[in-house]
Motif scaffolding. Structure first.
Motif, PDB file in Angstrom:
ATOM      1  N   GLN A  56       3.457  10.953  22.734  1.00  0.00           N
ATOM      2  CA  GLN A  56       4.873  10.784  22.418  1.00  0.00           C
ATOM      3  C   GLN A  56       4.956   9.933  21.159  1.00  0.00           C
ATOM      4  N   TYR A  57       5.759  10.362  20.256  1.00  0.00           N
ATOM      5  CA  TYR A  57       5.896   9.663  18.981  1.00  0.00           C
ATOM      6  C   TYR A  57       7.373   9.361  18.796  1.00  0.00           C
ATOM      7  N   ARG A  58       7.743   8.138  19.159  1.00  0.00           N
ATOM      8  CA  ARG A  58       9.149   7.732  19.117  1.00  0.00           C
ATOM      9  C   ARG A  58       9.391   6.780  17.958  1.00  0.00           C
ATOM     10  N   GLU A  59      10.488   7.007  17.275  1.00  0.00           N
ATOM     11  CA  GLU A  59      10.821   6.179  16.133  1.00  0.00           C
ATOM     12  C   GLU A  59      10.830   4.702  16.510  1.00  0.00           C
ATOM     13  N   GLY A  60      10.174   3.910  15.684  1.00  0.00           N
ATOM     14  CA  GLY A  60      10.137   2.466  15.874  1.00  0.00           C
ATOM     15  C   GLY A  60       9.004   1.973  16.752  1.00  0.00           C
ATOM     16  N   ASP A  61       8.373   2.869  17.532  1.00  0.00           N
ATOM     17  CA  ASP A  61       7.257   2.448  18.383  1.00  0.00           C
ATOM     18  C   ASP A  61       6.107   1.927  17.521  1.00  0.00           C
ATOM     19  N   GLU A  62       5.467   0.889  18.004  1.00  0.00           N
ATOM     20  CA  GLU A  62       4.245   0.433  17.342  1.00  0.00           C
ATOM     21  C   GLU A  62       3.116   1.286  17.872  1.00  0.00           C
ATOM     22  N   ARG A  63       2.331   1.863  16.985  1.00  0.00           N
ATOM     23  CA  ARG A  63       1.246   2.763  17.361  1.00  0.00           C
ATOM     24  C   ARG A  63      -0.068   2.211  16.834  1.00  0.00           C
ATOM     25  N   PRO A  64      -0.689   1.288  17.553  1.00  0.00           N
ATOM     26  CA  PRO A  64      -1.953   0.744  17.060  1.00  0.00           C
ATOM     27  C   PRO A  64      -3.107   1.744  17.144  1.00  0.00           C
ATOM     28  N   ASP A  65      -2.892   2.868  17.857  1.00  0.00           N
ATOM     29  CA  ASP A  65      -3.971   3.832  18.025  1.00  0.00           C
ATOM     30  C   ASP A  65      -4.213   4.690  16.789  1.00  0.00           C
ATOM     31  N   PHE A  66      -3.250   4.826  15.898  1.00  0.00           N
ATOM     32  CA  PHE A  66      -3.463   5.525  14.632  1.00  0.00           C
ATOM     33  C   PHE A  66      -2.496   4.964  13.605  1.00  0.00           C
ATOM     34  N   ALA A  67      -2.925   4.955  12.359  1.00  0.00           N
ATOM     35  CA  ALA A  67      -2.079   4.413  11.299  1.00  0.00           C
ATOM     36  C   ALA A  67      -1.258   5.526  10.673  1.00  0.00           C
ATOM     37  N   GLN A  68       0.014   5.300  10.525  1.00  0.00           N
ATOM     38  CA  GLN A  68       0.885   6.254   9.865  1.00  0.00           C
ATOM     39  C   GLN A  68       0.708   6.133   8.355  1.00  0.00           C
ATOM     40  N   LEU A  69       0.963   7.209   7.658  1.00  0.00           N
ATOM     41  CA  LEU A  69       0.891   7.177   6.197  1.00  0.00           C
ATOM     42  C   LEU A  69       1.879   6.167   5.634  1.00  0.00           C
ATOM     43  N   THR A  70       3.125   6.216   6.130  1.00  0.00           N
ATOM     44  CA  THR A  70       4.140   5.323   5.582  1.00  0.00           C
ATOM     45  C   THR A  70       3.784   3.861   5.844  1.00  0.00           C
ATOM     46  N   GLU A  71       3.255   3.574   7.003  1.00  0.00           N
ATOM     47  CA  GLU A  71       2.879   2.197   7.314  1.00  0.00           C
ATOM     48  C   GLU A  71       1.769   1.716   6.376  1.00  0.00           C
ATOM     49  N   PHE A  72       0.786   2.566   6.131  1.00  0.00           N
ATOM     50  CA  PHE A  72      -0.319   2.202   5.253  1.00  0.00           C
ATOM     51  C   PHE A  72       0.181   1.930   3.841  1.00  0.00           C
ATOM     52  N   PHE A  73       0.986   2.833   3.296  1.00  0.00           N
ATOM     53  CA  PHE A  73       1.462   2.677   1.924  1.00  0.00           C
ATOM     54  C   PHE A  73       2.597   1.667   1.807  1.00  0.00           C
ATOM     55  N   CYS A  74       3.267   1.356   2.907  1.00  0.00           N
ATOM     56  CA  CYS A  74       4.347   0.374   2.903  1.00  0.00           C
ATOM     57  C   CYS A  74       3.794  -1.027   2.651  1.00  0.00           C
ATOM     58  N   GLY A  75       2.733  -1.384   3.340  1.00  0.00           N
ATOM     59  CA  GLY A  75       2.122  -2.695   3.132  1.00  0.00           C
ATOM     60  C   GLY A  75       2.086  -3.548   4.380  1.00  0.00           C
ATOM     61  N   GLN A  76       1.932  -4.853   4.189  1.00  0.00           N
ATOM     62  CA  GLN A  76       1.700  -5.785   5.284  1.00  0.00           C
ATOM     63  C   GLN A  76       2.968  -6.438   5.834  1.00  0.00           C
ATOM     64  N   ASP A  77       4.089  -6.183   5.228  1.00  0.00           N
ATOM     65  CA  ASP A  77       5.354  -6.739   5.708  1.00  0.00           C
ATOM     66  C   ASP A  77       5.588  -6.303   7.155  1.00  0.00           C
ATOM     67  N   LYS A  78       6.051  -7.190   7.992  1.00  0.00           N
ATOM     68  CA  LYS A  78       6.317  -6.869   9.404  1.00  0.00           C
ATOM     69  C   LYS A  78       7.268  -5.680   9.529  1.00  0.00           C
ATOM     70  N   LYS A  79       8.188  -5.521   8.572  1.00  0.00           N
ATOM     71  CA  LYS A  79       9.124  -4.399   8.615  1.00  0.00           C
ATOM     72  C   LYS A  79       8.426  -3.055   8.410  1.00  0.00           C
ATOM     73  N   CYS A  80       7.176  -3.080   7.961  1.00  0.00           N
ATOM     74  CA  CYS A  80       6.424  -1.838   7.735  1.00  0.00           C
ATOM     75  C   CYS A  80       5.859  -1.263   9.034  1.00  0.00           C
ATOM     76  N   THR A  81       5.833  -2.057  10.085  1.00  0.00           N
ATOM     77  CA  THR A  81       5.297  -1.557  11.352  1.00  0.00           C
ATOM     78  C   THR A  81       6.372  -0.770  12.093  1.00  0.00           C
ATOM     79  N   GLY A  82       5.920   0.068  12.964  1.00  0.00           N
ATOM     80  CA  GLY A  82       6.837   0.916  13.715  1.00  0.00           C
ATOM     81  C   GLY A  82       6.753   2.340  13.212  1.00  0.00           C
ATOM     82  N   PHE A  83       6.683   3.253  14.130  1.00  0.00           N
ATOM     83  CA  PHE A  83       6.481   4.652  13.789  1.00  0.00           C
ATOM     84  C   PHE A  83       7.711   5.280  13.146  1.00  0.00           C
ATOM     85  N   ASN A  84       7.489   5.954  12.014  1.00  0.00           N
ATOM     86  CA  ASN A  84       8.491   6.839  11.418  1.00  0.00           C
ATOM     87  C   ASN A  84       9.795   6.129  11.050  1.00  0.00           C
TER      88      ASN A  84
END
Length: 193
Positions: A56-84
């Motif tokens: 299940q891939y729900r918007e805003g969920d933290e997914r430590p099991d795989f890195a999203q493209l947007t999260e990787f390119f977004c950076g280390q800011d806490k606001k960058c975490t969360g799916f989609n």
């Protein structure tokens, strides 16, 4: 490099179930328990269709099991975490434009390598020829024979939850193709092997 986000998550799903993955993990972390046989045998289609939490891939969920493209390119800011999330998408696009000469696309290595050769020649001069003459010989080394085909219908179900991930992937693809078009290369250099 970016890769189709749905293909990437499917690949990750089967990668973490591959036998060599657990051998290496057990050697590195002997105290970790082995996963259940049921978890190891669970196929991705069943996981998606039964609504299993893992698939299940729900918007805003933290997914430590795989890195999203947007999260990787977004950076280390806490606001960058969360799916989609929209924030991660916008910041990722901004970072690509500001900080990356080229972002390649795995599904189109010829174009990626051609653009890299022309935009960053100091490091990538001759990369396409090297890849096709040398690296390609080893392409089967990193193939997961335990990864079955996933029906297109299942991919489309998953894709509906990857809207911003897909938008970012398409943004990177368009950018790469615009960079390629700007090179105005003669047709013979455009040949695929």
């Amino acid at each position: 490099m970016v890769r189709d986000p749905v293909e990437r998550v499917i690949s990750w799903y089967y990668y973490v179930r591959a036998p060599w993955y657990f051998v290496e993990r057990k050697q590195a972390f002997p105290e970790l328990p082995l996963p259940s046989p049921a978890w190891l045998r669970k196929d991705y289609e069943t996981c998606v269709r039964t609504g299993d939490r893992e698939c299940q891939y729900r918007e805003g969920d933290e997914r430590p099991d795989f890195a999203q493209l947007t999260e990787f390119f977004c950076g280390q800011d806490k606001k960058c975490t969360g799916f989609n999330t929209d924030y991660a998408l916008q910041k990722a696009k901004e970072n690509v434009e500001r900080n990356y000469a080229v972002v390649g696309v795995l599904e189109d290595l010829n174009t990626t390598l051609t653009v890299l050769e022309h935009y960053v020649p100091r490091f990538f001069k001759g990369a396409k020829d090297h890849y096709w003459n040398e690296v390609q010989k080893f392409s089967k080394v990193n193939r997961n024979i335990y990864k079955p085909q996933v029906p297109q219908e299942v991919k489309e179900i998953v894709r509906k939850n990857f809207t911003r991930e897909m938008e970012f992937y398409e943004f990177c693809r368009r950018r790469l193709y615009m960079q390629y078009a700007a090179l105005k290369l003669p047709q013979q250099e455009d040949n695929c092997r």
